[in-house]
Design a protein around this motif. Structure first.
Motif, PDB file in Angstrom:
ATOM      1  N   PHE A   1     -57.953  27.671  18.036  1.00 26.24           N
ATOM      2  CA  PHE A   1     -58.110  26.581  19.003  1.00 26.24           C
ATOM      3  C   PHE A   1     -59.365  26.872  19.806  1.00 26.24           C
ATOM      4  CE2 PHE A   1     -55.732  29.879  21.093  1.00 26.24           C
ATOM      5  CZ  PHE A   1     -56.304  29.964  22.342  1.00 26.24           C
ATOM      6  N   ARG A   2     -59.716  25.910  20.657  1.00 27.33           N
ATOM      7  CA  ARG A   2     -60.835  26.055  21.570  1.00 27.33           C
ATOM      8  C   ARG A   2     -60.500  25.326  22.868  1.00 27.33           C
ATOM      9  NH1 ARG A   2     -64.920  22.906  17.543  1.00 27.33           N
ATOM     10  NH2 ARG A   2     -63.667  21.008  17.268  1.00 27.33           N
ATOM     11  N   LEU A   3     -61.137  25.763  23.914  1.00 20.54           N
ATOM     12  CA  LEU A   3     -60.925  25.185  25.232  1.00 20.54           C
ATOM     13  C   LEU A   3     -62.041  24.208  25.536  1.00 20.54           C
ATOM     14  CD1 LEU A   3     -59.853  28.416  27.174  1.00 20.54           C
ATOM     15  CD2 LEU A   3     -58.389  26.674  26.136  1.00 20.54           C
ATOM     16  N   VAL A   4     -61.617  22.994  25.928  1.00 17.77           N
ATOM     17  CA  VAL A   4     -62.572  21.904  26.107  1.00 17.77           C
ATOM     18  C   VAL A   4     -62.356  21.307  27.488  1.00 17.77           C
ATOM     19  CG1 VAL A   4     -63.387  19.700  25.196  1.00 17.77           C
ATOM     20  CG2 VAL A   4     -62.518  21.448  23.644  1.00 17.77           C
ATOM     21  N   SER A   5     -63.451  20.995  28.159  1.00 15.68           N
ATOM     22  CA  SER A   5     -63.400  20.264  29.437  1.00 15.68           C
ATOM     23  C   SER A   5     -63.520  18.780  29.122  1.00 15.68           C
ATOM     24  CB  SER A   5     -64.529  20.719  30.356  1.00 15.68           C
ATOM     25  OG  SER A   5     -64.544  19.934  31.535  1.00 15.68           O
ATOM     26  N   PRO A   6     -62.543  17.941  29.574  1.00 21.14           N
ATOM     27  CA  PRO A   6     -62.579  16.538  29.170  1.00 21.14           C
ATOM     28  C   PRO A   6     -63.689  15.718  29.828  1.00 21.14           C
ATOM     29  CG  PRO A   6     -60.754  16.941  30.676  1.00 21.14           C
ATOM     30  CD  PRO A   6     -61.372  18.276  30.387  1.00 21.14           C
ATOM     31  N   MET A   7     -63.921  15.846  31.113  1.00 22.37           N
ATOM     32  CA  MET A   7     -64.861  14.986  31.829  1.00 22.37           C
ATOM     33  C   MET A   7     -65.794  15.862  32.675  1.00 22.37           C
ATOM     34  SD  MET A   7     -64.218  11.893  30.934  1.00 22.37           S
ATOM     35  CE  MET A   7     -65.053  10.954  32.219  1.00 22.37           C
ATOM     36  N   PRO A   8     -67.056  15.949  32.342  1.00 20.71           N
ATOM     37  CA  PRO A   8     -67.644  15.563  31.027  1.00 20.71           C
ATOM     38  C   PRO A   8     -67.238  16.563  29.968  1.00 20.71           C
ATOM     39  CG  PRO A   8     -69.272  16.656  32.367  1.00 20.71           C
ATOM     40  CD  PRO A   8     -68.054  16.576  33.230  1.00 20.71           C
ATOM     41  N   ARG A   9     -67.322  16.151  28.717  1.00 20.69           N
ATOM     42  CA  ARG A   9     -66.842  17.016  27.630  1.00 20.69           C
ATOM     43  C   ARG A   9     -67.757  18.211  27.486  1.00 20.69           C
ATOM     44  NH1 ARG A   9     -63.607  17.266  23.166  1.00 20.69           N
ATOM     45  NH2 ARG A   9     -64.456  18.400  21.373  1.00 20.69           N
ATOM     46  N   ALA A  10     -67.111  19.367  27.506  1.00 22.89           N
ATOM     47  CA  ALA A  10     -67.831  20.621  27.328  1.00 22.89           C
ATOM     48  C   ALA A  10     -66.910  21.595  26.622  1.00 22.89           C
ATOM     49  CB  ALA A  10     -68.285  21.190  28.663  1.00 22.89           C
ATOM     50  N   VAL A  11     -67.429  22.264  25.649  1.00 16.84           N
ATOM     51  CA  VAL A  11     -66.657  23.214  24.832  1.00 16.84           C
ATOM     52  C   VAL A  11     -67.050  24.613  25.271  1.00 16.84           C
ATOM     53  CG1 VAL A  11     -66.130  24.024  22.524  1.00 16.84           C
ATOM     54  CG2 VAL A  11     -66.578  21.601  22.914  1.00 16.84           C
ATOM     55  N   TYR A  12     -66.054  25.396  25.636  1.00 15.15           N
ATOM     56  CA  TYR A  12     -66.273  26.769  26.068  1.00 15.15           C
ATOM     57  C   TYR A  12     -65.928  27.688  24.876  1.00 15.15           C
ATOM     58  CZ  TYR A  12     -66.161  24.425  30.559  1.00 15.15           C
ATOM     59  OH  TYR A  12     -66.411  23.566  31.594  1.00 15.15           O
ATOM     60  N   GLU A  13     -66.953  28.016  24.100  1.00 14.47           N
ATOM     61  CA  GLU A  13     -66.760  28.836  22.915  1.00 14.47           C
ATOM     62  C   GLU A  13     -66.572  30.287  23.326  1.00 14.47           C
ATOM     63  OE1 GLU A  13     -66.363  27.857  19.961  1.00 14.47           O
ATOM     64  OE2 GLU A  13     -67.104  25.777  19.948  1.00 14.47           O
ATOM     65  N   ILE A  14     -65.667  30.958  22.558  1.00 12.17           N
ATOM     66  CA  ILE A  14     -65.423  32.364  22.844  1.00 12.17           C
ATOM     67  C   ILE A  14     -66.597  33.224  22.445  1.00 12.17           C
ATOM     68  CG2 ILE A  14     -64.291  32.818  20.647  1.00 12.17           C
ATOM     69  CD1 ILE A  14     -62.360  34.666  22.174  1.00 12.17           C
ATOM     70  N   ASP A  15     -67.358  32.737  21.466  1.00 13.13           N
ATOM     71  CA  ASP A  15     -68.514  33.519  20.995  1.00 13.13           C
ATOM     72  C   ASP A  15     -69.641  33.504  22.014  1.00 13.13           C
ATOM     73  OD1 ASP A  15     -67.111  34.016  18.691  1.00 13.13           O
ATOM     74  OD2 ASP A  15     -68.016  32.342  17.568  1.00 13.13           O
ATOM     75  N   ALA A  16     -69.599  32.530  22.953  1.00 18.03           N
ATOM     76  CA  ALA A  16     -70.676  32.464  23.944  1.00 18.03           C
ATOM     77  C   ALA A  16     -70.618  33.629  24.922  1.00 18.03           C
ATOM     78  CB  ALA A  16     -70.608  31.139  24.706  1.00 18.03           C
ATOM     79  N   GLY A  17     -69.405  34.233  25.103  1.00 23.04           N
ATOM     80  CA  GLY A  17     -69.262  35.386  25.992  1.00 23.04           C
ATOM     81  C   GLY A  17     -69.373  34.981  27.459  1.00 23.04           C
ATOM     82  N   GLY A  18     -69.559  35.946  28.304  1.00 23.47           N
ATOM     83  CA  GLY A  18     -69.659  35.688  29.732  1.00 23.47           C
ATOM     84  C   GLY A  18     -68.300  35.729  30.414  1.00 23.47           C
ATOM     85  N   THR A  19     -68.324  35.636  31.759  1.00 22.17           N
ATOM     86  CA  THR A  19     -67.090  35.653  32.532  1.00 22.17           C
ATOM     87  C   THR A  19     -66.579  34.247  32.742  1.00 22.17           C
ATOM     88  OG1 THR A  19     -68.300  35.544  34.637  1.00 22.17           O
ATOM     89  CG2 THR A  19     -67.860  37.755  33.701  1.00 22.17           C
ATOM     90  N   ILE A  20     -65.309  34.183  33.192  1.00 23.16           N
ATOM     91  CA  ILE A  20     -64.714  32.876  33.447  1.00 23.16           C
ATOM     92  C   ILE A  20     -65.446  32.185  34.580  1.00 23.16           C
ATOM     93  CG2 ILE A  20     -62.583  31.695  34.079  1.00 23.16           C
ATOM     94  CD1 ILE A  20     -61.023  33.951  32.805  1.00 23.16           C
TER      95      ILE A  20
END
Length: 517
Positions: free
Chosen positions: A469-488
């Motif tokens: 699965f992947r985590l997506v922000s609906p408005m505006p749509r943004a995909v937070y890929e795990i491969d991108a790394g970084g902190t929350i």
């Protein structure tokens, strides 16, 4: 063929054969031929040479023959009178026993012609020229002094006397080429080959007649004979003879030869030809043996077309019935063979069909077993994956940090809507990575069931976990890929609403293709 004081029946087989050969070549009467042969001690070569050289009687040979003129020992054999037998055969309706048709030994068609090497031929060229000059000189002396050839004939080795060269100027060819030359010369002399002479050797013609169950008409011509030209035009090529021979119902094959050729000369001797022109009918005689070919009639001398056809018709009528029986037997055997071949073919086709059906069944069974084995392997692999995934979740759940308390002011508050529709709100430390958020979502069911983290689960060996699965922000749509790394905190900020979106491999491939395009 007998005269006062001369009885052919008293001659031995060797003497009679020599007489027939001599008469065939010279055409002389027996009353004149026998004394000359006796003077020559029944040597055919010497007698023929004397006849054509025009020499008179040799006193030396006559004296030698008189000294050795002791009657040969009489053998216990049955003698016959040829003239009486011929008259009896003409007056008696009962057919005579057919004589076996002999085969002749001819020159092989594939016999290679020896050609000496060029250097050797060049070396012996002077000797060859000298030899030709000497031979020409000896011929000249022989013409001037006739007694010289007679002297050399009496003193020469008998083995050398028989080795005479062919002086008629005809080149020796193979049987097939000889037959082709005879047909070509016949057409040049008499027109179209209306009789359909076989363009094969004598032995091959016998084989064809035996195989096809037909009559083989052997025609022997002597061009130097006075009656040959008239007999061929008036009798052999007459409409009556041509129609009879060409009629398929009579089943006649025709082979012809010129006695100036070696093969035809041997055939004339084998068929006991005593007078030209000559014709003989040969046919398969099954009453003798399964492969026997016999001479059923001989036509010697000049005959009218009616007599020629009558003799052929009489011979064919006497021997056609056995041939028809053999033909019927062969037809039945051929029909049985064809039926058996058809049955064998049908059986082979049936076997092939059964083999193909069995092969397809075996392939289908093998494919089914292979699919069942693959399905079992997939099921085992899936069960192992589920087991390893559950173990990994329990192991990962115990490593997830607790939710920060109220005293942590930089905590990130995240609202997550799961695929089941449930919404989860939780705080995470600002230094925690994005993978911690993915692990919380993945292990949420384990955290809910355990209540508190367990510390006795180990990470499964050889298991590579992959988030589906992947985590997506609906408005505006943004995909937070795990491969991108970084902190929350870096990815989401101080807080946000996220959706858990399952990953579809097919849609991912399409998306990647669109991005690449």
């Amino acid at each position: 063929m007998s005269s006062p004081g001369l009885d052919i029946s008293e001659l031995s087989d060797t003497e009679r054969s020599a007489l027939e050969t001599y008469i065939t070549v010279t055409g002389q009467e027996p009353s004149e031929a026998i004394p000359l042969l006796r003077r020559c001690q029944w040597n055919v070569q010497i007698a023929i040479s004397k006849f054509f050289d025009g020499e008179g009687p040799d006193p030396v040979e006559e004296a030698r023959a008189a000294v050795d003129n002791t009657p040969p020992p009489r053998q216990n054999r049955q003698t016959q009178n040829l003239m009486r037998d011929d008259l009896t055969a003409q007056l008696t309706p009962t057919p005579r026993a057919a004589d076996p048709a002999p085969r002749v030994v001819t020159q092989p068609e594939d016999q290679p012609v020896y050609r000496p090497p060029f250097l050797l031929a060049l070396l012996f060229t002077p000797f060859n020229i000298l030899y030709r000059i000497l031979c020409s000189s000896f011929r000249l002396f022989g013409a001037l002094f006739p007694f010289l050839p007679r002297f050399f004939n009496t003193t020469a080795n008998p083995a050398l006397q028989g080795a005479r060269r062919n002086t008629n100027g005809r080149r020796t060819l193979g049987p097939k080429d000889t037959a082709a030359r005879f047909i070509r010369e016949f057409e040049e002399e008499y027109g179209t080959n209306a009789l359909g002479f076989l363009e094969n050797g004598y032995n091959m013609s016998l084989e064809k007649a035996h195989k096809d169950l037909k009559f083989l008409l052997v025609v022997l011509l002597a061009p130097e004979h006075d009656d040959t030209n008239g007999w061929v035009r008036d009798t052999l090529l007459s409409r009556e003879v041509v129609d009879f021979v060409s009629d398929p119902q009579n089943g006649v094959l025709v082979w012809g030869g010129n006695v100036q050729d070696s093969e035809a000369y041997q055939v004339s001797n084998s068929l006991k030809c005593t007078k030209f022109p000559f014709a003989a009918a040969i046919v398969h005689t099954p009453n003798v043996s399964s492969t026997a070919m016999s001479v059923v009639t001989r036509i010697s001398g000049t005959t009218s077309p009616t007599e020629f056809v009558d003799q052929l018709r009489s011979a064919i009528s006497q021997h056609k019935e056995p041939l028809e029986r053999i033909g019927a037997t062969r037809a039945e055997q051929q029909a049985s063979r064809s039926l058996r071949e058809q049955q064998d073919e049908a059986y082979e086709r049936s076997l092939a069909t059964d083999r193909e059906r069995k092969r397809q069944q075996q392939e289908a069974e093998a494919a089914r077993q292979r699919e069942e084995q693959e399905a079992a392997e997939r099921e085992v692999a899936e069960q192992k994956r589920i087991h390893d995934l559950g173990q990994w979740k329990r192991w990962r759940a115990q490593t997830i940090a607790d939710e920060p308390g109220p005293d942590v002011k930089d905590a990130v508050r995240v609202s997550i809507r799961l695929t089941s529709g449930e919404r989860v709100i939780r705080k995470f430390g600002p230094a925690e990575g994005i993978e911690e958020l993915y692990a919380f979502v993945e292990c949420y069911d384990v955290l809910q069931s355990q209540g508190e983290n367990s510390t006795d689960v180990e990470k499964p060996n050889g298991f590579e976990h992959e988030y589906k699965f992947r985590l997506v922000s609906p408005m505006p749509r943004a995909v937070y890929e795990i491969d991108a790394g970084g902190t929350i905190r870096d990815q989401i900020g101080r807080g946000g609403n996220l959706l858990v979106e399952p990953i579809d491999e097919d849609s991912d491939e399409e998306d990647e293709a669109e991005e690449e395009s």
